[in-house]
Design an enzyme around this catalytic site. Structure first.
Site, short mmCIF file in Angstrom:
data_model
loop_
_atom_site.label_atom_id
_atom_site.label_comp_id
_atom_site.label_asym_id
_atom_site.label_seq_id
_atom_site.Cartn_x
_atom_site.Cartn_y
_atom_site.Cartn_z
N ASN A 1 1.33 1.66 7.05
CA ASN A 1 0.94 0.82 5.91
C ASN A 1 0.84 1.61 4.62
OD1 ASN A 1 0.52 -1.76 7.32
ND2 ASN A 1 -1.09 -0.62 8.37
N ARG B 1 0.80 -1.23 0.00
CA ARG B 1 0.00 0.00 0.00
C ARG B 1 0.84 1.28 0.00
NH1 ARG B 1 -3.92 -0.63 4.81
NH2 ARG B 1 -2.65 -2.43 5.39
N LYS C 1 9.18 -0.87 2.48
CA LYS C 1 8.48 0.02 3.41
C LYS C 1 9.35 0.54 4.55
CE LYS C 1 5.11 -1.68 6.09
NZ LYS C 1 3.73 -2.11 6.38
C1 UD1 Z 1 -0.48 -8.31 12.84
C2 UD1 Z 1 -1.05 -9.25 13.90
C3 UD1 Z 1 -2.33 -8.64 14.45
C4 UD1 Z 1 -2.06 -7.26 15.00
C5 UD1 Z 1 -1.43 -6.38 13.92
C6 UD1 Z 1 -1.00 -5.07 14.52
C7 UD1 Z 1 -0.45 -11.53 13.33
C8 UD1 Z 1 -0.92 -12.79 12.70
N1 UD1 Z 1 -1.31 -10.51 13.31
O1 UD1 Z 1 -1.42 -8.27 11.78
O2 UD1 Z 1 -2.85 -9.46 15.48
O3 UD1 Z 1 -3.27 -6.67 15.46
O4 UD1 Z 1 -0.26 -7.03 13.40
O5 UD1 Z 1 -0.52 -4.22 13.51
O6 UD1 Z 1 0.66 -11.47 13.81
N2 UD1 Z 1 5.88 -9.49 8.63
C9 UD1 Z 1 6.99 -10.20 8.22
N3 UD1 Z 1 6.79 -11.35 7.53
C10 UD1 Z 1 5.57 -11.85 7.23
C11 UD1 Z 1 4.44 -11.10 7.66
C12 UD1 Z 1 4.63 -9.92 8.35
O7 UD1 Z 1 8.12 -9.80 8.45
O8 UD1 Z 1 5.48 -12.90 6.62
C13 UD1 Z 1 6.09 -8.24 9.39
C14 UD1 Z 1 5.62 -7.00 8.66
O9 UD1 Z 1 6.68 -6.41 7.94
C15 UD1 Z 1 5.16 -6.10 9.78
C16 UD1 Z 1 4.71 -7.08 10.86
O10 UD1 Z 1 5.32 -8.31 10.55
O11 UD1 Z 1 6.22 -5.33 10.30
C17 UD1 Z 1 3.21 -7.22 10.90
O12 UD1 Z 1 2.76 -7.66 9.65
P1 UD1 Z 1 1.37 -7.21 9.08
O13 UD1 Z 1 1.13 -7.88 7.78
O14 UD1 Z 1 1.25 -5.75 9.12
O15 UD1 Z 1 0.40 -7.87 10.17
P2 UD1 Z 1 -1.13 -7.71 10.30
O16 UD1 Z 1 -1.78 -8.66 9.37
O17 UD1 Z 1 -1.49 -6.28 10.21
CA CA Z 2 0.08 -3.93 9.77
#
Ligand code: UD1
Ligand code: CA
Length: 455
Positions: A225, A15, A22
């Protein structure tokens, strides 16, 4: 227990609509990931692991200087999967802290409190009370208030959707327990991801206590985001800088119109700052300093009682006490001004030292010069320091008076107390206390008449 901080920074950040990862986007001229790193680096006995994403080579390249272990998560299969990539760095005896690389304003005091919750049989979870919990994992609690599990938005039932306590994603846990739980993660959920949040339910099953803390402010746990959230957090950060300055005795004409992109090594009292002033890099400002509107001050040392009038640009420069700069002045790198120096409008100073009480008040370029004390440099004076290949120095000794519109062809020295007549081109050293001028004699032509239009 040693602390192991794992920073998750592998998310794609679609996004942002950006060609760059990011976490390299900036708040206050500092990458999001650097903010998170700097906060966790304040912890004692801490080592840091950064999980970066496929295509995130750029992150590693640009932030290579960080003292951290870098682990690649080749495919983004969820937050739990991301932590699994760092598993080889986790020792059983560690306190593991999970942070997000895109949540830049988290406070050190908050993570310290969270870490205090970690014992061999308890973990810490940071939650936040939300007006609109949409998109967040919900904290599901039992009747007695104890945490049961976290349910992701996409997996919630109707009741769970109403829960307003959200998961920040930030947790702290003993290493041995985390490793057991990581090995049991499944991706049988709405997003087919390995959720880190599932470890909470596992903890409860294992009889491990989940102790929650609430974030003090929403801004502290907000992630970036998209660019609008980035801009929002920039303002939140700047407002906090402004509050800090005011607490230290600085008056801000408008706290919402100042930007601090860097830090102060020292800041005096009774400083007055007008609107739209930007501080960059590392600055030190003395007492009773007045800074006019629209000035940019970068890596500068500003003494006591200095007055900087509107629209000045000061970079890698030193300004001595009681000096007055501007309006519209530019101090470039290695401009070193002693006390009581006056630099006026449209004056540019580069790589020059100017001793006490000297004045350069109008329209001048002073580069590669050494100027003594009580020198007066007239309007439009230029040090011609560059022959197209090499740079040369100009020396103006104490008490000299340089008439307006003088060109000083370096290398050249103007002697102590010497006077240079206006409009001179000075190519040779001039004698102390004498008048030097190079100027065609003024003549008057008698009987001359202005041309008239031919009819
Ligand atoms: C996550 C949480 C959610 C919380 C929210 C807060 C989980 C399953 N969910 O959701 O409960 O309310 O954050 O913002 O944990 N990332 C990686 N590798 C991946 C996926 C994510 O490094 O495979 C990192 C992203 O860069 C980011 C963080 O983890 O810094 C959170 O990822 P994001 O996709 O934003 O999580 P949400 O689905 O928003
Ligand atoms: Ca997030």
């Amino acid at each position: 227990m040693d602390i192991k901080t794992i920073i998750l920074a592998a998310g794609q950040g679609t996004r942002m609509r950006s060609s760059k990862p990011k976490v390299l986007h900036k708040v206050a001229e500092k990458a999001l990931l650097e903010h998170v790193y700097d906060t966790s680096a304040q912890l004692e006995n801490n080592s840091i692991v950064i999980v970066y994403g496929h295509g995130g080579e750029l992150v590693k390249e640009q932030l290579n200087y960080l003292d951290a272990n870098w682990v690649e998560q080749k495919q983004q299969l969820g937050t739990g999967h991301a932590v699994q990539q760092a598993e080889s760095f986790i020792r059983d005896s560690d306190k593991v802290l999970i942070l997000y690389g895109d949540v830049p304003l988290l406070k050190n005091s908050t993570i310290e409190k969270l870490l205090d919750n970690v014992t061999p049989d308890s973990i810490g979870l940071l939650t936040v009370e939300l007006d609109d919990p949409k998109g967040y994992g919900r904290i599901v609690r039992a009747e007695d208030g104890s945490v049961l599990k976290i349910v992701e938005e996409k997996d919630t039932n109707a009741d769970e959707k109403l829960i307003t306590e959200g998961n920040t994603g930030i947790i702290a846990t003993p290493g041995n327990l985390l490793k057991q739980w990581l090995s049991k993660l499944q991706n049988s959920n709405a997003q087919n991801e390995f959720y880190l949040t599932d470890v909470i339910e596992m903890a409860v099953k294992d009889g491990v206590q989940v102790i929650t803390n609430q974030a003090v402010s929403m801004d502290e746990v907000l992630g970036v985001n998209d660019r609008s959230q980035l801009a929002y957090l920039e303002r939140a950060y700047q407002l906090k800088q402004a509050q800090n300055l005011m607490l230290q005795g600085v008056s801000l004409r408008d706290p919402s119109r100042i930007d601090v992109r860097g830090k102060f090594t020292s800041i005096g009292q009774d400083i007055e700052i007008d609107i739209n002033v930007i501080f960059e890099g590392t600055n030190s400002i003395g007492n009773n300093v007045v800074i006019g509107a629209n000035s940019i001050i970068k890596n500068a040392v500003i003494g006591d009682d200095v007055e900087i009038l509107a629209n000045c640009i000061i970079e890698d420069a030193t300004v001595g006490s009681r000096s007055r700069i501007g309006p519209f002045a530019r101090l470039r790198p290695q401009a070193e001004l002693a006390s009581d120096v006056h630099i006026g409008n449209f004056v540019e100073i580069k790589k020059s030292t100017i001793a006490m009480g000297s004045k350069i008040n109008h329209l001048s370029y002073i580069g590669d010069a050494t100027i003594g004390s009580k020198v007066n440099v007239g309007a439009g004076t230029i040090t011609c320091n560059y022959d197209g290949v090499n740079k040369f120095r100009t020396v103006i000794e104490d008490g000299a008076f340089i008439g307006s519109d003088t060109q000083l062809i370096a290398p050249v020295t103007v002697g102590k107390g010497a006077t240079i007549g206006a409009g001179s081109t000075v190519t040779k050293d001039t004698k102390e206390n004498m008048l030097t001028l190079s100027r065609a004699k003024q003549i008057t032509i008698k009987g001359w008449q202005r041309p008239v239009k031919v009819k």
